[in-house]
Design a protein around this motif. Structure first.
Motif, PDB file in Angstrom:
ATOM      1  N   SER A 424     -10.412 -46.523 -27.302  1.00 34.21           N
ATOM      2  CA  SER A 424      -9.450 -46.606 -28.853  1.00 34.21           C
ATOM      3  C   SER A 424      -8.707 -47.717 -29.776  1.00 34.21           C
ATOM      4  O   SER A 424      -8.453 -47.471 -31.075  1.00 34.21           O
ATOM      5  CB  SER A 424      -8.191 -45.769 -28.541  1.00 34.21           C
ATOM      6  OG  SER A 424      -7.593 -46.087 -27.477  1.00 34.21           O
ATOM      7  N   LEU A 425      -7.852 -49.187 -28.793  1.00 32.96           N
ATOM      8  CA  LEU A 425      -7.823 -50.203 -29.795  1.00 32.96           C
ATOM      9  C   LEU A 425      -8.806 -51.394 -29.561  1.00 32.96           C
ATOM     10  O   LEU A 425      -9.598 -51.787 -29.067  1.00 32.96           O
ATOM     11  CB  LEU A 425      -6.902 -50.264 -29.165  1.00 32.96           C
ATOM     12  CG  LEU A 425      -5.058 -49.756 -28.576  1.00 32.96           C
ATOM     13  CD1 LEU A 425      -4.726 -49.923 -28.072  1.00 32.96           C
ATOM     14  CD2 LEU A 425      -4.566 -49.280 -29.879  1.00 32.96           C
ATOM     15  N   LEU A 434       1.037 -53.237 -34.753  1.00 32.67           N
ATOM     16  CA  LEU A 434       0.644 -51.926 -34.411  1.00 32.67           C
ATOM     17  C   LEU A 434       0.623 -50.921 -32.632  1.00 32.67           C
ATOM     18  O   LEU A 434       0.961 -49.925 -32.567  1.00 32.67           O
ATOM     19  CB  LEU A 434      -0.597 -52.422 -34.503  1.00 32.67           C
ATOM     20  CG  LEU A 434      -2.623 -50.797 -33.926  1.00 32.67           C
ATOM     21  CD1 LEU A 434      -1.675 -50.111 -34.860  1.00 32.67           C
ATOM     22  CD2 LEU A 434      -2.909 -51.503 -33.888  1.00 32.67           C
ATOM     23  N   VAL A 435       1.359 -51.873 -32.302  1.00 34.28           N
ATOM     24  CA  VAL A 435       1.302 -50.962 -30.528  1.00 34.28           C
ATOM     25  C   VAL A 435       2.492 -50.312 -30.507  1.00 34.28           C
ATOM     26  O   VAL A 435       3.061 -49.701 -30.064  1.00 34.28           O
ATOM     27  CB  VAL A 435       1.365 -52.309 -29.806  1.00 34.28           C
ATOM     28  CG1 VAL A 435       1.650 -52.014 -27.971  1.00 34.28           C
ATOM     29  CG2 VAL A 435       0.051 -52.907 -29.276  1.00 34.28           C
ATOM     30  N   SER A 438       2.437 -47.326 -31.228  1.00 31.84           N
ATOM     31  CA  SER A 438       2.037 -46.232 -30.722  1.00 31.84           C
ATOM     32  C   SER A 438       2.113 -45.272 -29.664  1.00 31.84           C
ATOM     33  O   SER A 438       3.499 -45.845 -29.854  1.00 31.84           O
ATOM     34  CB  SER A 438       0.673 -47.067 -30.188  1.00 31.84           C
ATOM     35  OG  SER A 438      -0.448 -47.489 -31.131  1.00 31.84           O
ATOM     36  N   ALA A 439       2.019 -44.524 -29.336  1.00 28.64           N
ATOM     37  CA  ALA A 439       2.568 -43.589 -28.513  1.00 28.64           C
ATOM     38  C   ALA A 439       3.619 -43.908 -26.576  1.00 28.64           C
ATOM     39  O   ALA A 439       2.386 -44.810 -26.602  1.00 28.64           O
ATOM     40  CB  ALA A 439       1.585 -42.389 -27.858  1.00 28.64           C
ATOM     41  N   VAL A 442       1.034 -45.142 -24.675  1.00 29.37           N
ATOM     42  CA  VAL A 442      -0.450 -46.883 -25.077  1.00 29.37           C
ATOM     43  C   VAL A 442       0.550 -47.647 -24.974  1.00 29.37           C
ATOM     44  O   VAL A 442      -0.367 -49.013 -24.530  1.00 29.37           O
ATOM     45  CB  VAL A 442      -0.853 -46.380 -26.557  1.00 29.37           C
ATOM     46  CG1 VAL A 442      -1.439 -47.951 -27.024  1.00 29.37           C
ATOM     47  CG2 VAL A 442      -1.287 -45.166 -26.991  1.00 29.37           C
ATOM     48  N   GLN A 443       1.853 -48.187 -25.318  1.00 28.70           N
ATOM     49  CA  GLN A 443       2.581 -48.790 -25.513  1.00 28.70           C
ATOM     50  C   GLN A 443       2.637 -49.611 -23.406  1.00 28.70           C
ATOM     51  O   GLN A 443       2.411 -51.060 -23.877  1.00 28.70           O
ATOM     52  CB  GLN A 443       3.979 -48.476 -26.076  1.00 28.70           C
ATOM     53  CG  GLN A 443       4.244 -48.482 -28.043  1.00 28.70           C
ATOM     54  CD  GLN A 443       5.564 -48.596 -27.793  1.00 28.70           C
ATOM     55  OE1 GLN A 443       6.435 -48.142 -27.545  1.00 28.70           O
ATOM     56  NE2 GLN A 443       5.952 -47.292 -29.063  1.00 28.70           N
TER      57      GLN A 443
END
Length: 498
Positions: A424-425, A434-435, A438-439, A442-443
């Motif tokens: 997805s990345l 962007l990071v 993110s959720a 994800v981080q």
């Protein structure tokens, strides 16, 4: 030559000023680079503003060092300062990126001359015992430039405009030039000596090709160009070594490396480039991604590293001049830096930021403990009429270690992150912003990926410094002499202005 205390202070002030301006041009331009490229309409050529400067200076190190030995460091130094000022003026007046890159190449060439001749002149006017103290003062220009350059570049760009990033050199540089014309002594080098044109040409071609190959290898679509560049570099280096083995006045005297002091000192200089200078540029990205800090906060760790380097550089220079001992500082420094980088490899992601700050401060202390000291020690191991040559060689291996190490580490990080990122990345468009948006899951995943990728990087750098421990142990023990060691073929005289 013995100078009066006042004359020596004026000389050091002049050398420090121009050395700082040369070092500052490595860091001050970085902050304004995007603005410069945007206003000149050449964003795709932006990297050449930095690459041209660095490449020109690196390629000319041995040539300028040998010229200093042949015609005297005073002439090379004053010429380099004058060219640097003219090039700075031209940079600010550049109307397109081509003009700017050409002016930056001239800046890089002259900056290399300023750096080398500053160290060479110090070697001529001081005894081996005095040398580490004054060498550490001149060497402080680089870490200070790292600390203040980015901030100063941003302030100047925002309030005065980007041309003043270059024009700021003019008033300080002119004052230093006038002071240097009085303070820098003449050095008569004796009978005329032959310049190694064949070695100079083959080395320059090989080094330029090697750096271009390293630069291109990481860019998509440039693989063929990189291969060709590496082939040219290989042929050039083979020709260079063949010429140097037979040259009467080689620009890099290979026979010097039979001396343990020279071999160990040059190895330690290379380890500084590979072991610390190469990774510093990637530390902010690591902390933004793995520790999820802001860009501003991520800069605290490199600042702590450089501050440690500055403190230790000045401290060991003073101590070595006071006691005459030098070997213990190299063993201590390499051991501390190796241990610190090993700790960085073992630190779990999410450790409070003050912990890696302290660890990298210790790595900076370890590196600064012998950063300028090894140059002073190596200079004392060769005849005085080869001082410029050995100074150039020592600086060259440090710069090449940094250039190649930076490219290798960048490739390892890029490949490692791309291989582990979830589908997805996209690695090519991954940014801290962007990071951070993110959720949380994800981080956390990205943070762990960066933590895992940097573990072998820190471990490899710890091993590099461990090799440095061996080199430091092999450095012959001794005490720096209080007596100058003039060559039978040279003399030092006062300049006419005095």
């Amino acid at each position: 030559m013995s100078l009066s205390p006042l004359r020596l202070r004026l000389l050091v002030a002049s050398l420090l000023t121009v050395a700082f301006l040369g070092a500052l041009d490595h860091t001050i331009v970085a902050t304004s680079l995007a603005t410069v490229a945007g206003e000149l309409g050449a964003l795709e050529q932006m990297s050449w503003v930095v690459v041209g400067y660095t490449l020109a200076g690196t390629a000319l190190f041995p040539v300028l060092g040998k010229l200093g030995d042949l015609v005297g460091p005073r002439l090379v130094f004053l010429t380099s300062v004058a060219v640097f000022l003219v090039a700075s003026l031209a940079c600010g007046f550049a109307q397109d990126m081509t003009q700017l890159v050409i002016a930056r190449v001239a800046q890089g060439m002259s900056s290399a001359g300023v750096q080398l001749m500053s160290q060479t002149i110090v070697a001529y006017v001081t005894t081996p015992r005095q040398r580490p103290r004054y060498m550490s003062i001149i060497g402080a220009a680089f870490p200070i430039a790292i600390l203040v350059g980015p901030v100063l570049g941003g302030v100047i760009t925002d309030y005065w405009g980007w041309p003043w990033v270059f024009w700021i050199n003019l008033p300080f540089g002119l004052a230093a030039l006038v002071l240097a014309a009085f303070a820098v002594p003449h050095v008569e080098t004796g009978a005329p000596r032959r310049f190694d044109y064949g070695g100079a040409v083959t080395f320059t071609v090989a080094l330029v090709a090697l750096v271009l190959g390293v630069t291109w290898i990481g860019h998509p679509g440039s693989a063929l160009a990189a291969i060709v560049a590496f082939a040219v570099a290989g042929i050039g280096l083979a020709a260079f070594f063949a010429i140097e083995m037979r040259a009467r006045e080689p620009i890099v005297p290979l026979g010097f490396f039979a001396d343990r002091t020279v071999a160990a000192g040059v190895a330690l200089s290379a380890i500084i480039g590979i072991g610390l200078f190469s990774v510093t540029a990637y530390l902010p990205t690591y902390f933004q991604m793995a520790y999820r800090t802001s860009a501003t906060v991520s800069g605290l760790v490199p600042i702590a590293t450089v501050f440690g380097m500055l403190v230790a550089n000045l401290g060991t220079g003073w101590l070595a001049s006071r006691t005459g001992r030098y070997r213990g500082y190299t063993i201590f420094g390499t051991t501390l830096a190796s241990s610190g980088l090993l700790v960085m490899a073992l630190l779990p992601v999410g450790t409070p930021l003050w912990v890696p700050m302290i660890v990298m401060f210790a790595v900076g202390i370890g590196t600064g403990a012998f950063m300028s000291l090894v140059i002073a020690v190596v200079q004392g191991a060769v005849p005085r009429n080869e001082t410029g040559t050995i100074t150039a060689t020592t600086n060259l291996v440090r710069q090449m270690g940094s250039t190649l190490g930076t490219a290798v580490i960048g490739g390892v990080i890029g490949a490692g992150v791309a291989a582990q990122l979830p589908a997805s990345l996209d690695a090519s468009s991954l940014t801290p912003t962007l990071v951070h948006g993110s959720a949380p899951a994800v981080q956390a995943e990205v943070a762990q990926i960066y933590g895992d990728v940097f573990v072998p990087v820190f471990a490899a750098l710890a091993i590099t410094y461990a090799i440095g421990i061996v080199a430091a142990i092999l450095l012959p023990p001794g005490r720096l002499s209080d007596e100058p060691a003039p060559s039978a073929t040279e003399s030092v005289t006062e300049p006419a202005a005095a």
